[in-house]
Design a protein around this motif. Structure first.
Motif, mmCIF file in Angstrom:
data_model
loop_
_atom_site.group_PDB
_atom_site.id
_atom_site.type_symbol
_atom_site.label_atom_id
_atom_site.label_comp_id
_atom_site.label_asym_id
_atom_site.label_seq_id
_atom_site.Cartn_x
_atom_site.Cartn_y
_atom_site.Cartn_z
ATOM 1 N N TRP A 1 -9.773 -2.216 96.738
ATOM 2 C CA TRP A 1 -10.874 -1.276 96.931
ATOM 3 C C TRP A 1 -11.583 -1.495 98.261
ATOM 4 C CZ3 TRP A 1 -11.160 -4.897 92.906
ATOM 5 C CH2 TRP A 1 -12.083 -5.927 93.080
ATOM 6 N N THR A 2 -11.380 -2.652 98.904
ATOM 7 C CA THR A 2 -11.968 -2.874 100.230
ATOM 8 C C THR A 2 -11.046 -2.372 101.346
ATOM 9 O OG1 THR A 2 -11.029 -5.088 100.509
ATOM 10 C CG2 THR A 2 -13.186 -4.933 99.399
ATOM 11 N N GLU A 3 -9.819 -2.026 101.005
ATOM 12 C CA GLU A 3 -8.815 -1.649 101.997
ATOM 13 C C GLU A 3 -8.275 -0.245 101.808
ATOM 14 O OE1 GLU A 3 -7.747 -3.837 104.416
ATOM 15 O OE2 GLU A 3 -9.292 -5.197 103.657
ATOM 16 N N ILE A 4 -8.574 0.412 100.732
ATOM 17 C CA ILE A 4 -7.871 1.611 100.313
ATOM 18 C C ILE A 4 -7.819 2.699 101.385
ATOM 19 C CG2 ILE A 4 -9.747 2.869 99.158
ATOM 20 C CD1 ILE A 4 -6.273 2.241 97.702
ATOM 21 N N GLY A 5 -8.855 2.843 102.177
ATOM 22 C CA GLY A 5 -8.853 3.869 103.216
ATOM 23 C C GLY A 5 -7.756 3.676 104.241
ATOM 24 N N ASP A 6 -7.465 2.430 104.599
ATOM 25 C CA ASP A 6 -6.417 2.151 105.574
ATOM 26 C C ASP A 6 -5.040 2.081 104.924
ATOM 27 O OD1 ASP A 6 -8.128 2.047 107.749
ATOM 28 O OD2 ASP A 6 -8.530 -0.083 107.492
ATOM 29 N N PRO B 1 -20.720 4.346 99.516
ATOM 30 C CA PRO B 1 -20.469 5.113 98.292
ATOM 31 C C PRO B 1 -19.132 4.801 97.621
ATOM 32 C CG PRO B 1 -21.136 6.576 100.092
ATOM 33 C CD PRO B 1 -20.967 5.205 100.665
ATOM 34 N N ASP B 2 -18.130 4.372 98.386
ATOM 35 C CA ASP B 2 -16.812 4.104 97.796
ATOM 36 C C ASP B 2 -16.577 2.621 97.511
ATOM 37 O OD1 ASP B 2 -16.701 3.386 100.450
ATOM 38 O OD2 ASP B 2 -14.736 4.268 100.828
ATOM 39 N N GLN B 3 -17.643 1.822 97.510
ATOM 40 C CA GLN B 3 -17.545 0.390 97.261
ATOM 41 C C GLN B 3 -18.502 -0.015 96.134
ATOM 42 O OE1 GLN B 3 -15.416 -1.873 98.936
ATOM 43 N NE2 GLN B 3 -14.538 0.059 99.602
ATOM 44 N N PRO B 4 -18.220 -1.155 95.459
ATOM 45 C CA PRO B 4 -19.150 -1.633 94.434
ATOM 46 C C PRO B 4 -20.506 -1.993 95.049
ATOM 47 C CG PRO B 4 -17.138 -2.981 94.503
ATOM 48 C CD PRO B 4 -17.063 -2.003 95.617
ATOM 49 N N THR B 5 -21.539 -1.907 94.256
ATOM 50 C CA THR B 5 -22.883 -2.237 94.737
ATOM 51 C C THR B 5 -22.945 -3.717 95.105
ATOM 52 O OG1 THR B 5 -23.794 -0.558 93.279
ATOM 53 C CG2 THR B 5 -25.330 -2.220 94.116
ATOM 54 N N PRO B 6 -23.379 -4.037 96.343
ATOM 55 C CA PRO B 6 -23.474 -5.445 96.746
ATOM 56 C C PRO B 6 -24.432 -6.210 95.846
ATOM 57 C CG PRO B 6 -23.631 -4.004 98.661
ATOM 58 C CD PRO B 6 -23.719 -3.122 97.435
#
Length: 152
Positions: free
Chosen positions: A44-49, A19-24
């Protein structure tokens, strides 16, 4: 796209269905190969960490008691030379959860320096910032850019 350049890149990206990533898609995968080739990481691929909701430091709260520090520093003042052998006679605070390393937190180095009356510490340079506070004593200065700066 030159696959050799991508194969040599340490950056590895994979589109994930979340849900928090662009549609593959094939276009997104192609974009990610371009990022890999140019050594770029989309946040956007790292934001959680990178930006967690709450801090996740390995450091734990710890209290260094001044009366204990000053007593040990005073003893070092009589036993350890202030020159390079004693490396300015600085005593670093070691957070108990950081494996005995000289860090108060993973991003903060803190130490006390003990100088006896009339002693000069060897000059040195810093790439990092240094904040100095004189806790006890007077007549202390540091040199910045060749200019003496009094510390009180």
């Amino acid at each position: 796209m030159d696959m050799t350049e991508i194969a040599n890149s340490p950056v590895r990206l994979t589109a994930v269905d979340s849900p928090d990533q662009p549609t593959p898609s094939a276009a997104l995968e192609e974009l990610y190969r371009g990022f890999e080739k140019e050594l770029l990481v989309p946040l956007w691929t790292e934001i959680g960490d990178l930006m967690p909701v709450h801090p996740r430091s390995k450091a734990v709260p710890h209290l260094w008691r001044w009366e204990n520090l000053v007593a040990l520093a005073g003893e070092a003042g009589h036993l350890v030379p202030v020159g390079r052998g004693g490396e300015r006679r600085a005593i670093a605070l070691a957070n108990p959860s950081l494996g005995g390393r000289p860090f108060a937190t993973p991003t903060l180095w803190a130490a006390i320096q003990y100088l006896m009356p009339g002693e000069d510490a060897p000059e040195h340079r810093h790439t990092q910032h240094a904040f100095r506070f004189v806790v006890e004593g007077e007549g202390v200065w540091t040199v910045v850019g060749g200019d003496p700066v009094p510390m009180r």
